[in-house]
Design an enzyme around this catalytic site. Structure first.
Site, PDB file in Angstrom:
ATOM      1  N   HIS A 173       0.998  -1.218   0.040  1.00  0.00           N
ATOM      2  CA  HIS A 173      -0.025   0.056  -0.114  1.00  0.00           C
ATOM      3  C   HIS A 173       0.831   1.082   0.097  1.00  0.00           C
ATOM      4  O   HIS A 173       1.989   1.175   0.597  1.00  0.00           O
ATOM      5  CB  HIS A 173      -0.687  -0.261   1.302  1.00  0.00           C
ATOM      6  N   ASP A 200       2.842  -4.455   8.282  1.00  0.00           N
ATOM      7  CA  ASP A 200       1.939  -3.697   7.819  1.00  0.00           C
ATOM      8  C   ASP A 200       0.601  -4.709   8.041  1.00  0.00           C
ATOM      9  O   ASP A 200       0.526  -5.314   7.089  1.00  0.00           O
ATOM     10  CB  ASP A 200       1.919  -2.973   6.602  1.00  0.00           C
ATOM     11  N   GLN A 230      -4.489  -5.202   6.894  1.00  0.00           N
ATOM     12  CA  GLN A 230      -5.660  -5.994   6.335  1.00  0.00           C
ATOM     13  C   GLN A 230      -5.142  -7.222   6.964  1.00  0.00           C
ATOM     14  O   GLN A 230      -6.398  -8.218   6.634  1.00  0.00           O
ATOM     15  CB  GLN A 230      -5.079  -6.383   4.763  1.00  0.00           C
ATOM     16  N   LYS A 236     -10.493  -0.704  10.151  1.00  0.00           N
ATOM     17  CA  LYS A 236     -10.583  -1.897   9.470  1.00  0.00           C
ATOM     18  C   LYS A 236     -10.894  -3.161  10.255  1.00  0.00           C
ATOM     19  O   LYS A 236     -11.208  -4.338   9.784  1.00  0.00           O
ATOM     20  CB  LYS A 236      -9.231  -2.372   8.769  1.00  0.00           C
ATOM     21  N   CYS A 261      -4.817   2.481  -3.512  1.00  0.00           N
ATOM     22  CA  CYS A 261      -3.648   2.972  -2.896  1.00  0.00           C
ATOM     23  C   CYS A 261      -2.423   2.020  -3.229  1.00  0.00           C
ATOM     24  O   CYS A 261      -1.728   1.687  -2.198  1.00  0.00           O
ATOM     25  CB  CYS A 261      -3.881   3.343  -1.337  1.00  0.00           C
TER      26      CYS A 261
HETATM   27  N1  PLP Z   1      -1.581  -0.595   4.624  1.00  0.00           N
HETATM   28  C1  PLP Z   1      -2.579  -1.453   4.033  1.00  0.00           C
HETATM   29  C2  PLP Z   1      -2.111  -2.820   3.729  1.00  0.00           C
HETATM   30  C3  PLP Z   1      -3.960  -1.030   3.890  1.00  0.00           C
HETATM   31  O1  PLP Z   1      -4.805  -1.836   3.244  1.00  0.00           O
HETATM   32  C4  PLP Z   1      -4.027   0.516   4.440  1.00  0.00           C
HETATM   33  C5  PLP Z   1      -5.584   1.049   4.167  1.00  0.00           C
HETATM   34  O2  PLP Z   1      -6.166   0.581   3.291  1.00  0.00           O
HETATM   35  C6  PLP Z   1      -3.156   1.087   4.979  1.00  0.00           C
HETATM   36  C7  PLP Z   1      -2.105   0.634   5.083  1.00  0.00           C
HETATM   37  C8  PLP Z   1      -3.275   2.498   5.572  1.00  0.00           C
HETATM   38  O3  PLP Z   1      -4.193   2.369   6.519  1.00  0.00           O
HETATM   39  P1  PLP Z   1      -4.835   3.838   7.253  1.00  0.00           P
HETATM   40  O4  PLP Z   1      -5.225   4.708   6.126  1.00  0.00           O
HETATM   41  O5  PLP Z   1      -5.802   3.240   8.151  1.00  0.00           O
HETATM   42  O6  PLP Z   1      -3.709   4.435   7.905  1.00  0.00           O
END
Ligand code: PLP
Length: 417
Positions: A134, A211, A214, A237, A375
């Site tokens: 992401h 990270d 998900q 999430k 993203c």
């Molecule tokens: N990393 C992953 C794999 C994600 O799917 C997301 C959000 O879709 C993020 C990071 C970023 O999360 P946040 O916008 O809640 O900081």
């Protein structure tokens, strides 16, 4: 179509209809049709237990934390620090000193980039990520590259959306200072072999940031069993509030890291000449935190653990299999991301229909999916497509939701020929 799922209606099995009743928003209509919510990877809905926990805190206990001797401040501090202990248990971390409240995954990764990596890397040093990250796990490292002259290495994926292991291992070099990878890909659903990644990195003395944005809604995460050094995720999430998330960090590493933002709460004493910083975890929590968010997140953890993360995962996996089978039958539909190990995410394209048009037609049928690059623009580039439509499943989705999705996609096919 045969919308049958193992488990769904047997007594004592996962009772999805009961789960649905916990989420009032699912009862609403969109454009005169009952809502089918399949955008869980972007943000999940909140159960009543979370809404009520937040309301109860705001109604009865709110004040600023850590500062007052009065009853409300003590109640708020108890609620906030109690939430931290709940997160510690959820992740099986050793100590609450290892649980830093942040705004979300994005902020957690930026914290590690600026406070852990920045003082430690220079020209020639390497940060290793993968090709399915992401943007939140790409851009902070590019910023670090601009600040320090370090190099960003990207381990490639194959056409199924899986990490190419040999390439990953080859890229782990004597100059690698940190490995930062997704536990689960948001765009493709791939579950990465994080245990193996941690093992290979640690064998070379390289720390690992996962990270988990998900992963936490679908997989029971045990940071000690994983052995990772940092783990980041967002509350929203995980059926919790927005604006709250967590950075887990191993205490030995956090203790050595400088604060990343300055202000109230992260200090012990301040004079114009000298400031001493607070202990862990507060050293990393400058300013008034999102107290009700932490309370809501703790309630969300109670909720998902009440359902059982393994039961949720099994339910979602059955939905994933059903959706994969049914969508594959639609003329001109291609599923993007067919990894062997996948979470409940189905990204797809349709011949002659732009993903945004798919999203719009589905919306007119009451079906909420995401369309776009999710993203993860480099992932789209790798597959040579501008965007996908993405259906992502949560604990409250049903085989009937899959059926409605499939019917709406047939409608899109009719409209576009
Ligand atoms: N990393 C992953 C794999 C994600 O799917 C997301 C959000 O879709 C993020 C990071 C970023 O999360 P946040 O916008 O809640 O900081």
């Amino acid at each position: 179509m045969a919308a049958t799922l193992p488990n769904v209606s047997r007594p004592g099995a996962y009772d999805v209809e009961r789960v649905r009743r916990d989420f009032p928003i699912l009862a609403r209509e969109v454009g005169g049709k009952p809502l089918v919510y399949l955008d869980n990877a972007a943000s999940a809905q909140r159960p009543l237990a979370v809404l009520r926990a937040v309301e109860h805190y705001e109604t009865h206990s709110h004040a600023n934390v850590h500062r007052g001797v009065h009853a409300l401040s003590q109640a708020a501090t108890e609620a906030f620090e109690g939430a931290r202990e709940r997160v510690r248990r959820f992740l099986n971390a050793r100590s609450t000193k290892e649980i830093i409240f942040v705004r979300g995954t994005t902020e957690a990764i930026n914290l590690v980039a600026q406070s852990y990596a920045r003082p430690r890397v220079g020209p020639g040093d390497e940060i290793l990520i993968t090709a399915l990250e992401h943007h939140a796990n790409i851009v902070p490292w590019q910023m670090l590259r601009e600040q320090t002259g370090c190099t960003l290495k990207v381990a490639p994926i194959n056409r199924r959306g899986e990490l190419i292991w040999d390439e990953f291992e080859r890229l782990l070099s004597p100059r690698t200072r940190l490995v930062a990878v997704a536990h689960v890909s948001n765009a493709l659903g791939t579950i990465l072999p994080v245990e193996r990644i941690v093992e290979a990195a640690h064998a070379r003395g390289v720390p690992v940031l996962l990270d988990g944005a998900q992963a936490v809604p679908h997989i029971a995460v045990d940071v000690r069993a994983l052995g990772c050094d940092f783990y980041a995720f967002s509350g929203h999430k995980l059926y919790g509030p927005t604006g709250i998330g967590v950075l887990y960090g191993r205490e030995e590493l956090l203790a050595e890291m400088p604060p990343w933002q300055g202000g109230g709460d992260m200090i012990l004493t301040v004079s114009f000449e000298h400031t001493t910083y607070n202990d862990l975890p507060w050293k990393f929590e400058a300013g008034t935190p999102h107290i009700s968010g932490a309370v809501g997140l703790a309630a969300a953890m109670d909720y998902v653990e009440g359902l059982g993360l393994d039961a949720i995962a099994a339910h979602e996996h059955a939905l994933l299999e059903l959706a994969t089978k049914e969508l594959s039958r639609i003329d001109g539909l291609e599923i993007i991301g067919t990894a062997e190990r996948k979470a409940a995410v189905v990204s797809f394209t349709m011949r002659d229909i732009h993903p945004h048009d798919i999203g719009t037609i589905l919306d007119s049928e009451g079906v909420a999916v995401r369309s776009g690059h999710h993203c993860a623009m480099p992932v789209m580039e790798f597959f040579g497509i501008p965007a996908t439509a993405r259906a992502s499943f949560g604990c409250y989705n049903t085989p009937q939701d899959v059926e409605r999705l499939v019917a709406a996609l047939h409608k899109a096919r009719e409209v576009f020929g």
